[in-house]
Design a protein around this motif. Structure first.
Motif, mmCIF file in Angstrom:
data_model
loop_
_atom_site.group_PDB
_atom_site.id
_atom_site.type_symbol
_atom_site.label_atom_id
_atom_site.label_comp_id
_atom_site.label_asym_id
_atom_site.label_seq_id
_atom_site.Cartn_x
_atom_site.Cartn_y
_atom_site.Cartn_z
ATOM 1 N N LEU A 1 -6.628 -0.403 -6.667
ATOM 2 C CA LEU A 1 -5.481 0.463 -6.939
ATOM 3 C C LEU A 1 -4.568 -0.148 -8.000
ATOM 4 N N SER A 2 -4.411 -1.453 -7.956
ATOM 5 C CA SER A 2 -3.579 -2.124 -8.956
ATOM 6 C C SER A 2 -4.137 -1.896 -10.358
ATOM 7 N N GLN A 3 -5.451 -2.030 -10.488
ATOM 8 C CA GLN A 3 -6.089 -1.817 -11.789
ATOM 9 C C GLN A 3 -5.956 -0.361 -12.235
ATOM 10 N N THR A 4 -6.159 0.564 -11.293
ATOM 11 C CA THR A 4 -6.067 1.992 -11.612
ATOM 12 C C THR A 4 -4.659 2.363 -12.068
ATOM 13 N N LEU A 5 -3.663 1.865 -11.351
ATOM 14 C CA LEU A 5 -2.274 2.170 -11.702
ATOM 15 C C LEU A 5 -1.887 1.559 -13.043
ATOM 16 N N THR A 6 -2.276 0.305 -13.252
ATOM 17 C CA THR A 6 -1.934 -0.365 -14.511
ATOM 18 C C THR A 6 -2.545 0.371 -15.700
ATOM 19 N N GLN A 7 -3.781 0.831 -15.539
ATOM 20 C CA GLN A 7 -4.434 1.595 -16.606
ATOM 21 C C GLN A 7 -3.725 2.927 -16.838
ATOM 22 N N ALA A 8 -3.267 3.552 -15.751
ATOM 23 C CA ALA A 8 -2.556 4.830 -15.877
ATOM 24 C C ALA A 8 -1.223 4.647 -16.595
ATOM 25 N N PHE A 9 -0.524 3.556 -16.282
ATOM 26 C CA PHE A 9 0.744 3.282 -16.966
ATOM 27 C C PHE A 9 0.510 3.099 -18.461
ATOM 28 N N ALA A 10 -0.526 2.335 -18.795
ATOM 29 C CA ALA A 10 -0.827 2.059 -20.201
ATOM 30 C C ALA A 10 -1.223 3.335 -20.934
ATOM 31 N N LEU B 1 0.825 -1.212 0.000
ATOM 32 C CA LEU B 1 0.000 0.000 0.000
ATOM 33 C C LEU B 1 0.857 1.259 0.000
ATOM 34 N N SER B 2 1.994 1.208 0.696
ATOM 35 C CA SER B 2 2.926 2.334 0.667
ATOM 36 C C SER B 2 3.456 2.538 -0.749
ATOM 37 N N GLY B 3 3.785 1.423 -1.411
ATOM 38 C CA GLY B 3 4.264 1.503 -2.784
ATOM 39 C C GLY B 3 3.205 2.032 -3.732
ATOM 40 N N GLN B 4 1.980 1.545 -3.570
ATOM 41 C CA GLN B 4 0.894 2.008 -4.434
ATOM 42 C C GLN B 4 0.616 3.493 -4.211
ATOM 43 N N SER B 5 0.706 3.931 -2.949
ATOM 44 C CA SER B 5 0.489 5.345 -2.642
ATOM 45 C C SER B 5 1.557 6.214 -3.307
ATOM 46 N N SER B 6 2.817 5.777 -3.214
ATOM 47 C CA SER B 6 3.911 6.547 -3.821
ATOM 48 C C SER B 6 3.795 6.583 -5.341
ATOM 49 N N LEU B 7 3.445 5.447 -5.935
ATOM 50 C CA LEU B 7 3.293 5.394 -7.393
ATOM 51 C C LEU B 7 2.148 6.298 -7.846
ATOM 52 N N ALA B 8 1.043 6.254 -7.096
ATOM 53 C CA ALA B 8 -0.100 7.102 -7.447
ATOM 54 C C ALA B 8 0.264 8.582 -7.320
ATOM 55 N N SER B 9 0.967 8.926 -6.245
ATOM 56 C CA SER B 9 1.394 10.317 -6.061
ATOM 57 C C SER B 9 2.321 10.752 -7.185
ATOM 58 N N ALA B 10 3.230 9.849 -7.570
ATOM 59 C CA ALA B 10 4.174 10.163 -8.641
ATOM 60 C C ALA B 10 3.464 10.428 -9.962
ATOM 61 N N MET B 11 2.316 9.772 -10.137
ATOM 62 C CA MET B 11 1.547 9.940 -11.375
ATOM 63 C C MET B 11 0.529 11.074 -11.275
ATOM 64 N N GLY B 12 0.510 11.774 -10.127
ATOM 65 C CA GLY B 12 -0.431 12.872 -9.951
ATOM 66 C C GLY B 12 -1.831 12.427 -9.588
ATOM 67 N N MET B 13 -1.959 11.210 -9.044
ATOM 68 C CA MET B 13 -3.271 10.646 -8.703
ATOM 69 C C MET B 13 -3.460 10.717 -7.183
ATOM 70 N N SER B 14 -3.767 11.906 -6.694
ATOM 71 C CA SER B 14 -3.833 12.128 -5.249
ATOM 72 C C SER B 14 -4.961 11.344 -4.581
ATOM 73 N N SER B 15 -6.072 11.166 -5.269
ATOM 74 C CA SER B 15 -7.195 10.429 -4.692
ATOM 75 C C SER B 15 -6.821 8.966 -4.451
ATOM 76 N N ALA B 16 -6.170 8.359 -5.435
ATOM 77 C CA ALA B 16 -5.745 6.967 -5.298
ATOM 78 C C ALA B 16 -4.706 6.827 -4.189
ATOM 79 N N ALA B 17 -3.811 7.803 -4.082
ATOM 80 C CA ALA B 17 -2.800 7.773 -3.023
ATOM 81 C C ALA B 17 -3.469 7.820 -1.654
#
Length: 227
Positions: A112-121, A66-82
């Motif tokens: 969060l995994s789905q949201t991040l994967t979609q954002a990467f794509a 969850l810490s990793g997902q929060s950091s990745l989301a923040s890095a992508m500008g996805m504050s809600s997901a973080a």
């Protein structure tokens, strides 16, 4: 007369020996050695194998994830997901989590995994975004996610005996109800969660590699170790 006494003495000694062997076998069964009671043996394995340690490892793995997902989301500008990741991590901060809490954490983690994967794509395909990627935060996220995946992978060897037991069997082995239910949930859910997290970590590493973002060694080793 003397011969008769000797014979009686020998018979009595033999009886004591047989009785002693029988008693020894019964005593060994109390410790799960000998006999055909496989469920008792499994219960002993589950309890002595450190179910509490398994729970601690699982909680620690999810906190890292969850810490990793929060950091990745923040890095992508996805504050809600973080924020969702941080909120879910808060459910794991006090004592043995209940099945309800574990289920909520698992659901959030999956979302969060789905949201991040979609954002990467989307970014990889040239999708428009006003927010540049924070490379340092992304690398931190990869590190935490990699640690979490590695801890998840380390759980697999300890799940076998527990996964074969019902919650009632775990209770009979001396566990309290909440621990037994949580252990049963983990045994059923962790393998699928690991595969989902492996997919997310792989997508994150690929995204980082193609965008000039440093990939920590723990992330790449976790992908190899979780296979």
């Amino acid at each position: 007369m003397n011969k008769r006494k000797v014979l009686i003495s020998l018979l009595a000694s033999g009886g004591l020996l047989v009785s002693g062997v029988s008693n020894a076998q019964l005593n060994l069964k109390q410790f799960g050695i000998g006999g055909d009671d496989s469920s008792a043996g499994a219960g002993a394995t589950a309890s002595s194998g450190g179910v509490s340690q398994l729970l601690q490892t699982y909680v620690g793995a999810n906190q890292q994830v969850l810490s990793g997902q929060s950091s990745l989301a923040s890095a992508m500008g996805m504050s809600s997901a973080a924020g969702q990741a941080q909120q879910a991590a808060g459910l794991l901060s006090g004592g043995t989590p209940s099945v309800s809490q574990l289920t909520q954490v698992g659901s959030t983690q999956q979302s969060l995994s789905q949201t991040l994967t979609q954002a990467f794509a989307s970014r990889a395909s040239g999708g428009a975004s006003a927010t540049p990627v924070n490379k340092e935060a992304f690398t931190d996220g990869l590190s935490s996610l990699g640690k979490g995946v590695s801890q998840y992978a380390s759980l697999q060897s300890g799940l076998g005996s527990i996964g074969q037991m019902s919650p009632s069997s775990l209770l009979q082995s001396g566990m309290n109800p909440q621990t037994a239910q949580s252990a049963s949930y983990i045994a059923q859910s962790a393998p699928g969660q690991l595969q989902s997290l492996m997919s997310t970590l792989s997508a994150a590493v690929q995204f980082a590699s193609s965008h000039g973002i440093s990939v920590p060694s723990i992330a790449t080793s976790a992908l190899k170790g979780g296979q």
